[in-house]
Design a protein around this motif. Structure first.
Motif, mmCIF file in Angstrom:
data_model
loop_
_atom_site.group_PDB
_atom_site.id
_atom_site.type_symbol
_atom_site.label_atom_id
_atom_site.label_comp_id
_atom_site.label_asym_id
_atom_site.label_seq_id
_atom_site.Cartn_x
_atom_site.Cartn_y
_atom_site.Cartn_z
ATOM 1 N N LEU A 230 0.960 1.944 0.153
ATOM 2 C CA LEU A 230 -0.355 2.559 0.131
ATOM 3 C C LEU A 230 -1.427 1.521 0.472
ATOM 4 O O LEU A 230 -1.431 0.413 -0.063
ATOM 5 N N THR A 231 -2.331 1.911 1.347
ATOM 6 C CA THR A 231 -3.476 1.065 1.663
ATOM 7 C C THR A 231 -4.772 1.628 1.084
ATOM 8 O O THR A 231 -5.759 0.897 0.960
ATOM 9 N N SER A 232 -4.776 2.908 0.750
ATOM 10 C CA SER A 232 -5.957 3.543 0.160
ATOM 11 C C SER A 232 -5.518 4.789 -0.593
ATOM 12 O O SER A 232 -4.377 5.263 -0.446
ATOM 13 N N LEU A 233 -6.434 5.330 -1.382
ATOM 14 C CA LEU A 233 -6.200 6.557 -2.140
ATOM 15 C C LEU A 233 -7.286 7.566 -1.786
ATOM 16 O O LEU A 233 -8.421 7.177 -1.473
ATOM 17 N N SER A 249 0.835 -0.918 -8.705
ATOM 18 C CA SER A 249 1.156 -2.292 -8.349
ATOM 19 C C SER A 249 2.079 -2.344 -7.141
ATOM 20 O O SER A 249 2.741 -1.368 -6.781
ATOM 21 N N ASN A 250 2.097 -3.517 -6.508
ATOM 22 C CA ASN A 250 2.967 -3.788 -5.364
ATOM 23 C C ASN A 250 2.752 -2.789 -4.221
ATOM 24 O O ASN A 250 3.700 -2.201 -3.695
ATOM 25 N N ASN A 251 1.501 -2.614 -3.859
ATOM 26 C CA ASN A 251 1.129 -1.839 -2.687
ATOM 27 C C ASN A 251 0.264 -2.729 -1.787
ATOM 28 O O ASN A 251 0.346 -3.957 -1.863
ATOM 29 N N ALA A 252 -0.542 -2.121 -0.942
ATOM 30 C CA ALA A 252 -1.449 -2.874 -0.068
ATOM 31 C C ALA A 252 -2.858 -2.318 -0.171
ATOM 32 O O ALA A 252 -3.593 -2.259 0.816
ATOM 33 N N LEU A 253 -3.261 -1.912 -1.371
ATOM 34 C CA LEU A 253 -4.571 -1.306 -1.589
ATOM 35 C C LEU A 253 -5.676 -2.347 -1.404
ATOM 36 O O LEU A 253 -5.623 -3.444 -1.959
ATOM 37 N N THR A 254 -6.678 -1.958 -0.644
ATOM 38 C CA THR A 254 -7.853 -2.811 -0.491
ATOM 39 C C THR A 254 -9.005 -2.339 -1.372
ATOM 40 O O THR A 254 -9.941 -3.099 -1.627
ATOM 41 N N SER A 255 -8.925 -1.090 -1.841
ATOM 42 C CA SER A 255 -9.942 -0.551 -2.748
ATOM 43 C C SER A 255 -9.345 0.660 -3.449
ATOM 44 O O SER A 255 -8.322 1.208 -3.023
ATOM 45 N N ILE A 256 -10.002 1.084 -4.517
ATOM 46 C CA ILE A 256 -9.584 2.264 -5.262
ATOM 47 C C ILE A 256 -10.818 3.123 -5.532
ATOM 48 O O ILE A 256 -11.948 2.606 -5.560
ATOM 49 N N PRO A 257 -10.648 4.422 -5.726
ATOM 50 C CA PRO A 257 -11.814 5.259 -6.064
ATOM 51 C C PRO A 257 -12.449 4.780 -7.372
ATOM 52 O O PRO A 257 -11.765 4.575 -8.379
ATOM 53 N N THR A 258 -13.729 4.601 -7.343
ATOM 54 C CA THR A 258 -14.411 4.065 -8.525
ATOM 55 C C THR A 258 -14.407 5.034 -9.699
ATOM 56 O O THR A 258 -14.594 4.621 -10.846
ATOM 57 N N ASN A 259 -14.196 6.316 -9.436
ATOM 58 C CA ASN A 259 -14.171 7.270 -10.539
ATOM 59 C C ASN A 259 -12.978 7.061 -11.470
ATOM 60 O O ASN A 259 -12.928 7.626 -12.564
ATOM 61 N N ILE A 260 -12.011 6.248 -11.041
ATOM 62 C CA ILE A 260 -10.894 5.921 -11.937
ATOM 63 C C ILE A 260 -11.404 5.220 -13.194
ATOM 64 O O ILE A 260 -10.836 5.368 -14.283
ATOM 65 N N ASN A 270 -2.283 -0.728 -14.046
ATOM 66 C CA ASN A 270 -1.651 -1.864 -13.358
ATOM 67 C C ASN A 270 -2.033 -1.821 -11.889
ATOM 68 O O ASN A 270 -1.627 -0.916 -11.157
ATOM 69 N N LEU A 271 -2.830 -2.806 -11.470
ATOM 70 C CA LEU A 271 -3.274 -2.928 -10.081
ATOM 71 C C LEU A 271 -2.802 -4.232 -9.452
ATOM 72 O O LEU A 271 -3.338 -4.657 -8.421
ATOM 73 N N SER A 272 -1.817 -4.868 -10.004
ATOM 74 C CA SER A 272 -1.368 -6.181 -9.535
ATOM 75 C C SER A 272 -0.673 -6.080 -8.182
ATOM 76 O O SER A 272 -0.198 -5.007 -7.776
ATOM 77 N N HIS A 273 -0.634 -7.226 -7.488
ATOM 78 C CA HIS A 273 0.051 -7.350 -6.196
ATOM 79 C C HIS A 273 -0.487 -6.342 -5.182
ATOM 80 O O HIS A 273 0.251 -5.546 -4.604
ATOM 81 N N ASN A 274 -1.792 -6.403 -4.960
ATOM 82 C CA ASN A 274 -2.446 -5.595 -3.942
ATOM 83 C C ASN A 274 -3.372 -6.488 -3.128
ATOM 84 O O ASN A 274 -3.264 -7.728 -3.172
ATOM 85 N N ASN A 321 -4.259 -10.541 -6.559
ATOM 86 C CA ASN A 321 -5.156 -9.856 -5.644
ATOM 87 C C ASN A 321 -6.080 -10.894 -5.028
ATOM 88 O O ASN A 321 -5.836 -12.107 -5.139
ATOM 89 N N LYS A 322 -7.111 -10.450 -4.371
ATOM 90 C CA LYS A 322 -8.090 -11.346 -3.746
ATOM 91 C C LYS A 322 -9.448 -11.171 -4.409
ATOM 92 O O LYS A 322 -10.484 -11.146 -3.747
ATOM 93 N N ILE A 323 -9.431 -11.062 -5.714
ATOM 94 C CA ILE A 323 -10.649 -10.787 -6.482
ATOM 95 C C ILE A 323 -11.258 -12.099 -6.958
ATOM 96 O O ILE A 323 -10.570 -12.922 -7.572
ATOM 97 N N SER A 324 -12.508 -12.278 -6.683
ATOM 98 C CA SER A 324 -13.223 -13.442 -7.201
ATOM 99 C C SER A 324 -13.947 -13.064 -8.496
ATOM 100 O O SER A 324 -14.104 -11.879 -8.818
ATOM 101 N N ALA A 325 -14.353 -14.047 -9.221
ATOM 102 C CA ALA A 325 -15.017 -13.795 -10.504
ATOM 103 C C ALA A 325 -16.340 -13.058 -10.321
ATOM 104 O O ALA A 325 -16.739 -12.245 -11.175
ATOM 105 N N ASP A 326 -17.006 -13.307 -9.216
ATOM 106 C CA ASP A 326 -18.286 -12.646 -8.978
ATOM 107 C C ASP A 326 -18.131 -11.171 -8.622
ATOM 108 O O ASP A 326 -19.105 -10.409 -8.699
ATOM 109 N N ALA A 327 -16.919 -10.773 -8.226
ATOM 110 C CA ALA A 327 -16.699 -9.392 -7.801
ATOM 111 C C ALA A 327 -16.309 -8.480 -8.953
ATOM 112 O O ALA A 327 -15.977 -7.314 -8.718
ATOM 113 N N ILE A 328 -16.361 -9.002 -10.196
ATOM 114 C CA ILE A 328 -16.066 -8.181 -11.384
ATOM 115 C C ILE A 328 -17.377 -7.972 -12.131
ATOM 116 O O ILE A 328 -17.960 -8.942 -12.648
#
Length: 335
Positions: A230-233, A249-260, A270-274, A321-328
């Motif tokens: 999966l790359t998106s939802l 986890s273990n997909n290729a998601l670059t983003s998720i719906p914020t309503n989650i 679990n959103l690891s390994h994306n 993932n590729k999340i930086s501290a400023d992006a949280i």
């Protein structure tokens, strides 16, 4: 010259054979004649070189290795498939001389189901049909490129829209009639006996895209889609507000719906390994907007949302993932 003494009775008893003729007497140097005794053949007993015969021990065949249940099932199904090919005229041979098992020799034996599984599981269609009674569906390790459209047709009575990445999914073959159906009885539960789908597990597949009609399964509490592609939802994925456990986890998601982040009962995420670059927890609550229970349509599922990000979250994993501290943008409580 003197006569030879007659053979003794002892010699007669020992040797039943006819005595050999007496040799002529020989003279000694002194001129006297010495009688020569008749020689009788002497039997000598010789031991048999072979000796007493010993019972020949039969060599036991090497023990056949025991097969696991999976191997036995795979072997039986391979034999049935070979027999089915022979009966239909395919292959090199056929007829009565090409029978792989005893079942093939019995007339009237039904052919094996068209869709075979090496693990002996139900077919995908039959698994979906049985989930109507249990409310739980497990489609793990089925080499699926998307959730089967038959899932929506059987459980919801609708045909989902075509996907962009999988426009023509492989249709599922029809299931074989059960014993109850052959007897004219109903095998599947009636509409008032069916259970709402609450658990959907489809890990270890090749799923590329999810239909937006997934939001119509409003009773879902557990979704497991790890190890897919999966790359998106879809945006409507954020309407599954009854979820308590979500594994992406273990997909290729670059983003998720914020309503989650507005799910009130979600405890495991679990959103690891994306390929995520940010976690906008507070984005749905920007400008002070509050979510309320919605569901204007009578048949549409009711969506309940919370007023703060994931208030019941207990287990959260967003590693690798590729999340930086400023992006949280989640403000953690200070202690």
């Amino acid at each position: 010259m003197s006569r030879l003494p007659p053979p003794s009775t002892r010699d007669r008893s020992r040797s039943p054979m006819k005595p050999s003729p007496s040799p002529s007497p020989s003279k000694s140097r002194m001129g006297t004649t010495t009688p020569v005794r008749a020689t009788t053949p002497v039997r000598t007993r010789t031991k048999s070189s072979t000796g007493p015969r010993k019972p020949v021990e039969k060599e036991e065949p090497p023990p056949t290795p025991t097969m696991s249940i999976k191997e036995q099932i795979a072997l039986k199904r391979a034999e049935a498939k070979k027999a089915m090919t022979a009966r239909s005229g395919g292959g090199d041979g056929g007829g009565l001389n090409d029978m792989s098992s005893l079942e093939d020799a019995i007339p009237g034996t039904p052919p094996p189901p068209p869709e075979e599984d090496i693990l002996g599981r139900w077919s995908v269609r039959e698994t979906i049909e049985r989930a109507r009674s249990s409310g739980s569906l497990n489609l793990s390790s089925r080499s699926l490129e998307c959730l089967p459209p038959e899932l929506y047709e059987i459980h919801l009575g609708i045909t989902p829209d075509a996907l962009k990445l999988v426009p023509n999914p492989t249709p599922l073959p029809p299931s074989e009639p059960s014993v109850a159906q052959k007897r004219g009885k109903r095998d599947n539960p009636a509409w008032f006996e069916a259970q709402d789908l609450q658990t959907l597990k489809a890990p270890n597949n090749e799923i590329l895209e999810i239909q937006h009609e997934i939001s119509l399964f409003g009773s879902l509490k557990v979704i497991d889609l790890h190890k897919n592609k999966l790359t998106s939802l879809p945006r409507t994925f954020g309407d599954l507000a009854s979820l308590t456990s979500l594994d992406l986890s273990n997909n290729a998601l670059t983003s998720i719906p914020t309503n989650i982040f507005t799910f009130p009962d979600l405890t495991h995420l679990n959103l690891s390994h994306n390929q995520l670059t940010s976690l906008p927890f507070n984005e749905p609550f920007a400008s002070g907007r509050k979510f309320e229970a919605s569901g204007g349509n009578f048949f549409a599922p009711t969506v309940n949302r919370t007023t703060s990000p994931l208030p019941r979250l207990a287990n959260f994993d967003a590693s690798y993932n590729k999340i930086s501290a400023d992006a949280i943008d989640l403000v953690l409580p200070s202690f």
